[in-house]
Design a protein around this motif. Structure first.
Motif, PDB file in Angstrom:
ATOM      1  N   GLY A 188     -39.615 -15.444 -18.663  1.00 37.32           N
ATOM      2  CA  GLY A 188     -39.337 -15.308 -17.238  1.00 37.32           C
ATOM      3  C   GLY A 188     -39.969 -16.384 -16.388  1.00 37.32           C
ATOM      4  N   ARG A 189     -40.468 -17.461 -17.025  1.00 36.21           N
ATOM      5  CA  ARG A 189     -41.058 -18.601 -16.316  1.00 36.21           C
ATOM      6  C   ARG A 189     -42.246 -18.218 -15.452  1.00 36.21           C
ATOM      7  N   GLY A 190     -42.997 -17.208 -15.888  1.00 35.27           N
ATOM      8  CA  GLY A 190     -44.181 -16.782 -15.153  1.00 35.27           C
ATOM      9  C   GLY A 190     -45.419 -16.924 -16.019  1.00 35.27           C
ATOM     10  N   THR A 191     -46.435 -16.175 -15.682  1.00 37.57           N
ATOM     11  CA  THR A 191     -47.665 -16.177 -16.458  1.00 37.57           C
ATOM     12  C   THR A 191     -47.999 -14.750 -16.875  1.00 37.57           C
ATOM     13  N   SER A 192     -48.799 -14.653 -17.910  1.00 40.35           N
ATOM     14  CA  SER A 192     -49.237 -13.337 -18.374  1.00 40.35           C
ATOM     15  C   SER A 192     -50.740 -13.216 -18.185  1.00 40.35           C
ATOM     16  N   THR A 193     -51.187 -11.997 -17.958  1.00 49.09           N
ATOM     17  CA  THR A 193     -52.601 -11.705 -17.804  1.00 49.09           C
ATOM     18  C   THR A 193     -52.939 -10.525 -18.704  1.00 49.09           C
ATOM     19  N   LEU A 194     -53.910 -10.716 -19.576  1.00 49.24           N
ATOM     20  CA  LEU A 194     -54.376  -9.646 -20.454  1.00 49.24           C
ATOM     21  C   LEU A 194     -55.717  -9.155 -19.931  1.00 49.24           C
ATOM     22  N   VAL A 195     -55.791  -7.869 -19.655  1.00 48.63           N
ATOM     23  CA  VAL A 195     -56.988  -7.268 -19.072  1.00 48.63           C
ATOM     24  C   VAL A 195     -57.610  -6.334 -20.102  1.00 48.63           C
ATOM     25  N   LYS A 196     -58.853  -6.595 -20.459  1.00 49.49           N
ATOM     26  CA  LYS A 196     -59.551  -5.749 -21.428  1.00 49.49           C
ATOM     27  C   LYS A 196     -59.974  -4.428 -20.791  1.00 49.49           C
ATOM     28  N   ASP A 197     -60.208  -3.432 -21.623  1.00 52.77           N
ATOM     29  CA  ASP A 197     -60.701  -2.150 -21.132  1.00 52.77           C
ATOM     30  C   ASP A 197     -61.981  -2.363 -20.328  1.00 52.77           C
ATOM     31  N   ASN A 198     -62.065  -1.720 -19.191  1.00 45.82           N
ATOM     32  CA  ASN A 198     -63.256  -1.759 -18.328  1.00 45.82           C
ATOM     33  C   ASN A 198     -63.654  -3.167 -17.900  1.00 45.82           C
ATOM     34  N   SER A 248     -34.035 -15.865 -15.397  1.00 42.83           N
ATOM     35  CA  SER A 248     -35.088 -16.833 -15.106  1.00 42.83           C
ATOM     36  C   SER A 248     -34.655 -17.951 -14.166  1.00 42.83           C
ATOM     37  N   ASP A 249     -33.362 -18.120 -13.950  1.00 43.44           N
ATOM     38  CA  ASP A 249     -32.925 -19.146 -13.007  1.00 43.44           C
ATOM     39  C   ASP A 249     -33.204 -18.758 -11.561  1.00 43.44           C
ATOM     40  N   GLU A 250     -33.182 -17.452 -11.278  1.00 41.55           N
ATOM     41  CA  GLU A 250     -33.353 -17.027  -9.887  1.00 41.55           C
ATOM     42  C   GLU A 250     -34.660 -16.289  -9.618  1.00 41.55           C
ATOM     43  N   THR A 251     -35.427 -15.986 -10.656  1.00 38.02           N
ATOM     44  CA  THR A 251     -36.670 -15.249 -10.440  1.00 38.02           C
ATOM     45  C   THR A 251     -37.669 -15.579 -11.538  1.00 38.02           C
ATOM     46  N   ARG A 252     -38.953 -15.323 -11.261  1.00 35.56           N
ATOM     47  CA  ARG A 252     -39.999 -15.505 -12.269  1.00 35.56           C
ATOM     48  C   ARG A 252     -40.662 -14.158 -12.532  1.00 35.56           C
ATOM     49  N   VAL A 253     -41.127 -13.976 -13.763  1.00 36.55           N
ATOM     50  CA  VAL A 253     -41.743 -12.713 -14.175  1.00 36.55           C
ATOM     51  C   VAL A 253     -43.214 -12.963 -14.500  1.00 36.55           C
ATOM     52  N   PHE A 254     -44.082 -12.172 -13.898  1.00 34.15           N
ATOM     53  CA  PHE A 254     -45.519 -12.223 -14.151  1.00 34.15           C
ATOM     54  C   PHE A 254     -45.911 -10.884 -14.739  1.00 34.15           C
ATOM     55  N   SER A 255     -46.503 -10.899 -15.925  1.00 30.03           N
ATOM     56  CA  SER A 255     -46.768  -9.644 -16.623  1.00 30.03           C
ATOM     57  C   SER A 255     -48.265  -9.417 -16.813  1.00 30.03           C
ATOM     58  N   PHE A 256     -48.621  -8.131 -16.914  1.00 31.39           N
ATOM     59  CA  PHE A 256     -49.996  -7.708 -17.157  1.00 31.39           C
ATOM     60  C   PHE A 256     -50.032  -6.822 -18.386  1.00 31.39           C
ATOM     61  N   GLY A 257     -51.013  -7.036 -19.227  1.00 31.96           N
ATOM     62  CA  GLY A 257     -51.297  -6.142 -20.342  1.00 31.96           C
ATOM     63  C   GLY A 257     -52.629  -5.478 -20.053  1.00 31.96           C
ATOM     64  N   LEU A 258     -52.637  -4.162 -19.985  1.00 32.57           N
ATOM     65  CA  LEU A 258     -53.853  -3.424 -19.628  1.00 32.57           C
ATOM     66  C   LEU A 258     -54.411  -2.705 -20.831  1.00 32.57           C
ATOM     67  N   GLY A 259     -55.644  -3.007 -21.180  1.00 36.10           N
ATOM     68  CA  GLY A 259     -56.322  -2.310 -22.262  1.00 36.10           C
ATOM     69  C   GLY A 259     -56.140  -2.965 -23.616  1.00 36.10           C
ATOM     70  N   GLU A 260     -57.014  -2.584 -24.527  1.00 35.70           N
ATOM     71  CA  GLU A 260     -57.019  -3.171 -25.872  1.00 35.70           C
ATOM     72  C   GLU A 260     -55.761  -2.850 -26.660  1.00 35.70           C
TER      73      GLU A 260
END
Length: 91
Positions: A35-45, A9-21
């Motif tokens: 990872g000092r990033g943000t997360s995004t949760l995406v619902k089905d459809n 986390s000192d040299e990079t940031r992590v942005f994550s996605f969760g896809l589906g229920e």
């Protein structure tokens, strides 16, 4: 994965996605937090998938502040990370 994100986390940031229920929301959220990033949760459809991806990419291009404090009415808060136009995590 969470520890790997934290270790770099000192040299990079992590942005994550969760896809589906059925995605592991704990993993998606905590990998991004470590990872000092943000997360995004995406619902089905979800019809707004494109907008969510664009928002995550915009966040990745924005600088962040760490090791900071802010205060109101004499009470200091020390969030792990601050981003422009985003309320800090409360837990």
């Amino acid at each position: 994965m969470i520890e790997q994100a934290r270790a770099h986390s000192d040299e990079t940031r992590v942005f994550s996605f969760g896809l589906g229920e059925g995605c592991d929301t704990y993993l998606v959220t905590n990998v991004a937090r470590a990872g000092r990033g943000t997360s995004t949760l995406v619902k089905d459809n979800d019809p707004n998938l494109n907008g969510l991806v664009v928002r995550a990419l915009a966040s990745a291009m924005e600088p962040s502040l760490c090791d900071t404090q802010y205060g109101f009415n004499g009470q200091l808060s020390q969030p792990e990370e601050l981003y422009r136009n985003k309320a800090p995590d409360r837990g």
